[in-house]
Structure formats: C-alpha cells, structure tokens
Enzyme design. Sequence first.
Site, PDB file in Angstrom:
ATOM      1  N   CYS A  36      47.431  48.979  38.338  1.00  0.00           N
ATOM      2  CA  CYS A  36      46.093  49.230  37.831  1.00  0.00           C
ATOM      3  C   CYS A  36      46.064  48.923  36.334  1.00  0.00           C
ATOM      4  CB  CYS A  36      45.621  50.666  38.014  1.00  0.00           C
ATOM      5  SG  CYS A  36      45.804  51.281  39.687  1.00  0.00           S
ATOM      6  N   ARG A  53      46.993  43.079  36.901  1.00  0.00           N
ATOM      7  CA  ARG A  53      47.635  44.359  37.217  1.00  0.00           C
ATOM      8  C   ARG A  53      47.123  44.966  38.524  1.00  0.00           C
ATOM      9  NH1 ARG A  53      50.243  46.498  32.912  1.00  0.00           N
ATOM     10  NH2 ARG A  53      50.144  48.563  33.851  1.00  0.00           N
ATOM     11  N   TRP A  55      44.812  48.806  41.904  1.00  0.00           N
ATOM     12  CA  TRP A  55      45.707  48.326  42.963  1.00  0.00           C
ATOM     13  C   TRP A  55      46.079  49.584  43.723  1.00  0.00           C
ATOM     14  CZ3 TRP A  55      50.957  48.923  44.371  1.00  0.00           C
ATOM     15  CH2 TRP A  55      51.442  47.946  45.250  1.00  0.00           C
ATOM     16  N   ASN A  66      46.314  55.063  35.607  1.00  0.00           N
ATOM     17  CA  ASN A  66      47.274  54.108  36.165  1.00  0.00           C
ATOM     18  C   ASN A  66      48.559  54.905  36.390  1.00  0.00           C
ATOM     19  OD1 ASN A  66      49.302  51.688  34.379  1.00  0.00           O
ATOM     20  ND2 ASN A  66      49.142  51.986  36.550  1.00  0.00           N
ATOM     21  N   GLY A  67      49.146  54.795  37.587  1.00  0.00           N
ATOM     22  CA  GLY A  67      50.390  55.519  37.857  1.00  0.00           C
ATOM     23  C   GLY A  67      50.294  56.318  39.144  1.00  0.00           C
ATOM     24  N   GLU A  91      63.842  31.970  45.853  1.00  0.00           N
ATOM     25  CA  GLU A  91      62.655  31.994  45.006  1.00  0.00           C
ATOM     26  C   GLU A  91      61.572  31.083  45.589  1.00  0.00           C
ATOM     27  OE1 GLU A  91      61.479  33.829  42.870  1.00  0.00           O
ATOM     28  OE2 GLU A  91      60.008  32.635  41.808  1.00  0.00           O
ATOM     29  N   LYS A 100      57.862  32.312  46.693  1.00  0.00           N
ATOM     30  CA  LYS A 100      56.616  31.706  46.190  1.00  0.00           C
ATOM     31  C   LYS A 100      55.697  31.362  47.354  1.00  0.00           C
ATOM     32  CE  LYS A 100      56.619  32.608  42.969  1.00  0.00           C
ATOM     33  NZ  LYS A 100      57.594  33.325  42.272  1.00  0.00           N
ATOM     34  N   GLU A 137      54.240  34.519  49.003  1.00  0.00           N
ATOM     35  CA  GLU A 137      53.322  35.238  48.111  1.00  0.00           C
ATOM     36  C   GLU A 137      51.934  34.605  48.090  1.00  0.00           C
ATOM     37  OE1 GLU A 137      55.442  37.133  44.211  1.00  0.00           O
ATOM     38  OE2 GLU A 137      55.642  34.986  44.435  1.00  0.00           O
ATOM     39  N   HIS A 163      74.612  31.131  62.134  1.00  0.00           N
ATOM     40  CA  HIS A 163      74.849  32.515  62.560  1.00  0.00           C
ATOM     41  C   HIS A 163      73.553  33.229  62.926  1.00  0.00           C
ATOM     42  CE1 HIS A 163      79.010  32.069  61.548  1.00  0.00           C
ATOM     43  NE2 HIS A 163      78.702  31.706  60.310  1.00  0.00           N
ATOM     44  N   LYS A 219      50.630  41.813  39.562  1.00  0.00           N
ATOM     45  CA  LYS A 219      51.590  41.177  38.658  1.00  0.00           C
ATOM     46  C   LYS A 219      52.593  42.192  38.127  1.00  0.00           C
ATOM     47  CE  LYS A 219      52.865  37.729  35.962  1.00  0.00           C
ATOM     48  NZ  LYS A 219      53.689  36.899  36.841  1.00  0.00           N
TER      49      LYS A 219
HETATM   50  C1  G6P Z   1      55.782  41.951  40.947  1.00  0.00           C
HETATM   51  C2  G6P Z   1      55.313  40.537  40.683  1.00  0.00           C
HETATM   52  C3  G6P Z   1      56.494  39.582  40.764  1.00  0.00           C
HETATM   53  C4  G6P Z   1      57.597  40.027  39.819  1.00  0.00           C
HETATM   54  C5  G6P Z   1      58.020  41.468  40.079  1.00  0.00           C
HETATM   55  C6  G6P Z   1      58.952  41.989  38.992  1.00  0.00           C
HETATM   56  O1  G6P Z   1      56.163  42.071  42.265  1.00  0.00           O
HETATM   57  O2  G6P Z   1      54.319  40.160  41.602  1.00  0.00           O
HETATM   58  O3  G6P Z   1      56.069  38.280  40.410  1.00  0.00           O
HETATM   59  O4  G6P Z   1      58.706  39.181  39.965  1.00  0.00           O
HETATM   60  O5  G6P Z   1      56.871  42.310  40.082  1.00  0.00           O
HETATM   61  O6  G6P Z   1      58.256  42.008  37.780  1.00  0.00           O
HETATM   62  P1  G6P Z   1      58.928  41.997  36.351  1.00  0.00           P
HETATM   63  O7  G6P Z   1      57.786  42.093  35.389  1.00  0.00           O
HETATM   64  O8  G6P Z   1      59.827  43.200  36.297  1.00  0.00           O
HETATM   65  O9  G6P Z   1      59.699  40.736  36.224  1.00  0.00           O
END
Ligand code: G6P
Length: 610
Positions: free
Chosen positions: A2, A27, A74, A99-100, A482, A486, A489, A505, A605
């Site tokens: 948030c 956020r 969020w 937020n929290g 990664e 991507k 996501e 396996h 994010k």
């Molecule tokens: C969220 C984001 C990811 C990110 C992760 C860790 O899940 O969507 O893109 O890698 O948090 O975030 P940080 O700010 O600790 O790298």
Amino acid sequence: MCGIVAAAAQRDVVPILVEGLRRLEYRGYDSAGVAVLTGDEIQRRRRVGKVTELDQAILDQPLQGGLGIAHTRWATHGEPTEHNAHPHISEDNLAIVHNGIIENHAELKEMLKAKGYRFESETDTEVVAHLVNDQTKQGKDLLAAVQAAIHELQGAYALVVMSKADTSRLVAARMGCPVVVGLGEGENYIASDVQALLTETRRFQFLEDGDVAEMTVSGVRIFDTDGNPVERKISESSLSADAVEKGEYAHYMLKEIFEQPRALADTLSERVAGNRILEAVFGPKAQAIFEKVKRVHIVACGTSYHAGLVAQYYIEQGAGLPCRVEVASEYRYRNPVVSEGALFIAISQSGETADTLAALRYAKESGYLATAAICNVPESSLVRESDICLMTRAGPEIGVASTKAFTTQLVALALLGVALARHNGMTDRIERAYIRQLLHVPVLVEHALKLEPQIREWAKHFADKRHALFLGRGPTYPVAMEGALKLKEISYIHAEAYAAGELKHGPLALVDAEMPVVAVAPNNALVEKLKSNLEEVRARGGRLFIFADPDAGIEPSEGMEVMTMPDHIEPLQAPLVYTVPLQLLSYHVALIRGTDVDQPRNLAKSVTVE
Ligand code: G6P
C-alpha cells in the site's frame, strides 16, 4: 504494501494527493481513496481499481480541502472492495490511512466492539481508527491520542490520521513500514516514498521506527518512541520528477529494460579505477571486514533472490569462499547456524521488503562478522541498518516486474565478489581482467537489446500457450529462473525453470508441442552437456527456443529455433547479458496477451508486509 500520501497546505491538496498516489501505484493498485477536511467536515471518495478510477470519481463528485490523506491499496485483510478501501473513518470523527499489518487486530477488534464501536470493513486498519478515536474521546489531542493508540499495536505500520477536532494538523507514525516527510514552502507532505512527492519538493526527512510526526502547513515536529522530540536529518533528493515518467515508451518495463546500459554503467562508475576495484566504495568499515570474511550468507526475495543465486557463483568460484543463498521468508524462521567469519548480505531493490529487513535484523543479533546491503534506494531501512553497502544505481524502477534492478544487482555483486576475492588470493592480473569484463557489460547489453525485433517474432509462439519451461546450467540456471519469473509475473503463463541436467528426473514428462522450452546457452564448460539435454527435449517433440553463443555450435533445425547472442561473452558477463532477451521475451508475450505489463494482477512492487 500500500502507498500513503498526505498533505497540509493553504491550497486545495486533492491534486497533490492524487498525483502522489499515481506515483505510488507500484506499491499496490487494487483500490484507492482520499479524504480531506472541508471546514470541519470529512469528505471521502474511494474506488476499487486503479488511481484513474478514483480520479474519475473526484471529477464526477469534486471535493477539496487544505488537509488531506490518501491511499492506494494492496489487499491483505479483506477483499479489494470499496468498503475495505482506505481512508477508514471512525464515527465521523477522524480518518486514517495505513500501510502494514496489525497482527493483534482480532483481539483489539473484540475489545473495541465491546465498547460499542461498529466495524464497516474487514480491514485491520479500522481497528486503529477506532483506537485513536477512543483516545481522543478521553480528552487527548490528536498527537497524544496517536501516541497512546500505537502502544496497543503489534505488527507493522505506516499511518497518517486526520481529525475533525483539530483542523490544522495531521499525525503520522512509523513502525516497520517506510514514512517520509516532505518539506515545502508554506506546506508540508507525508508519503511512503519520496517518489510520491517529487513534483512538490526535494527536501525530505525520513521517520525511524517508533517515530510519530505532527505536521501543519508551517512545520513538522517529530517524536521518538518515548515521546521525546527528535531531529531527523533533512536530505535533498537528487531524483528528478520526470525520472518516474514513461517518456516515449509504451510501458515502464520497456523503458527500464532499455535503460540497462546506462544503469549498469552508472553502477560501475567511480567504483573502479585503473581496472581495480575501489574498496572504499563499500564504506569506511569495508576493508577491515573483507579481510576477515571466511564465508558468505545471502538472503533476499523474488528477483533479488535470483541475483543472489548468480552471486553464489561469483563468490564460490571467483572468490573461493563458501556461499549460501536463501529466500528471506524461510531464513528468518529457521534458526540458521552462523559460523565464524560469516558475512551476511541482503539484496533488495527497494530496501523495504519486510522479509528481507526482518532477516537483516535477525542477522544483526546472530553473531555474523558483519552485514552488507546491495540496494537501489539510498534512504531505505536496509541501507541505514547494514554495516556496509553498495548501491545499485538503477534509478527509480516502477514496473512491478524487476529488470534493471536485477542486472545492476548482478554487477554490484560481481564487484563485491572481486573485492572478496582480492582478500582471498586473487591476483592483480585476474582482478584487472574481471573489471575490464564488467566495464564492457553495458556495450554487450546494448547489443543484446538489438535482438528485440526477432524476440517480438518469437513471442508469437508463446502467447497462446499455458505453460513454458526455462532451462539453464551453472550461473545461467538462475538466469533461467529469472526468465520464468518474468513470464509468469506479467503474462500469467505458468513458467518453470529447471537446471537442464534435472530435466530427465521429472519435467521431461511434461514436454510436448504445447510446452515451449526456452534455453540459455552461453559458450561455457557446460555447453556440451546442455546440448545433450536439449536433444532430450527435441526427441520428445518439444519446441525449443535457444539463446545461444555464436560459438556454442547450436544450429537451428526442425523444432529448434536459435537466436544468436553477441560475440565473446565471458562467463562473468553471461548472466547479465542473457537476462536481457528473456526480459524482452516476457514483455512481448504479455503485450500480445494484453495483460497489464507494469501492474500485473495480484502483485505489488514493494512488499512491506510479511
Ligand atoms: C516483489 C516484487 C519483485 C521483487 C521482490 C523483492 O515481489 O514484485 O519484483 O523482486 O518484491 O523486492 P526487493 O525490493 O526486496 O528487491
């Protein structure tokens, strides 16, 4: 997660609040709301969906006032509905944004219900609204009421409260979630992040855990946990407001992918001289720490965790030090055994991820030699609380799917690996060779970006699929992880990454024409083994899409598409350069599928809740 924004001004604050929310959408973006004091009346608008929905609601039913609070959500407690959206109001007396997570909200709710308070939402936040209201009804002013109420709270919060009984001030509090105060001329602001306020000011104060701030148009007073007035340093942000604009790009993610050569060069600049690393860039304590490091423990979440997995190769193979890597949410609860001389490294783009921060705090009490942070936000809690740090200089990353933050983390970790290796017997000659290779990475990434037109064509083969497999070996196995992250996501295609040697396996059973298999094939010691693994896929009718080194000896054939990567990519550079086409692939698949590239469903994010 948030995002919160608040402002006190002698003009209408609604435009400031809405613009701030727009800049904080990374956020969380499932609902948004704003409340202002108009005379002594609280007016509120809330909407499910993004800030544009709220904006429309304000156009339809305008509101204005000189004191206001706003929120983009969020969901954690309660569905993303209008009645769960913030601000929450207690008995028409006060409004709050939060937020929290309040962990003891259930017991507090029972206590408040017994006192006659009615709950209109399923959120934990409403509990705080009633708690503060209850304190004001006992005769306390807003500041004292918030100070008393937060003593009852367990958990994490960044909150701002506005009361009808005091039309000149806002009160904010921080515990575990970021809060920044922005200082203007005859007006002041509060937000989760400086980005929200860059159109208004560059002067900021960062609250610390336990702080409570009281803000009016003319000033801000900050108090610590014990209620004593404290001074928090005023910093000048060097970020410009348009660093967070999309410019000519259709999406932030695309812009951020293309910003990588610059971001990588910035992350390397001033950190090396004469092809040798300048150890002082890790901070004054770094050299003494590096001399004593015997092993390394890396902790992170999401994409940053994948950067840690690549760093394991840099540190074990490059520096000859044992290195363990794990996700923060597991680490923090498993009572890890800490051996002598262990350096703890936390990696985080935001420096505010709740699990990573908690892991750092745990590590600080657990007998490590020292703690280090690799982070993109200089003012973040992670940076402030670590012994040493190396900043990535990616600039603000807005797209939820991390791109430039990841590759800049990799160069920062490679620099750290070289610094550690230097204390563990690496010769000057090898150090210089490694640094030269790192300095060449921005050019290689530039070349890799030129593959975009071909990648756009490949994307068409994925857009109608439900699953995809990503394969890599050695340091490019985390790159495959990664790549899979991507794709899932932003395109919502289920994607898994496997170490190519593991294929037989289990996952080979899934392979058929409906399951595209992506492989990253740099020309390293494992390439022949990888080729055998790829044959295993082809023999089962799988469709392969391979990003290959020109000298890897992998030619296109029936069922096997091959895209040639730039020439002469060294093993140290490969994870960085091979990441780029995978980012572009997921971007173009998502584009065809029409998903929300920058703000994928259900994600955020910055995850400042556990
Ligand atoms: C969220 C984001 C990811 C990110 C992760 C860790 O899940 O969507 O893109 O890698 O948090 O975030 P940080 O700010 O600790 O790298």
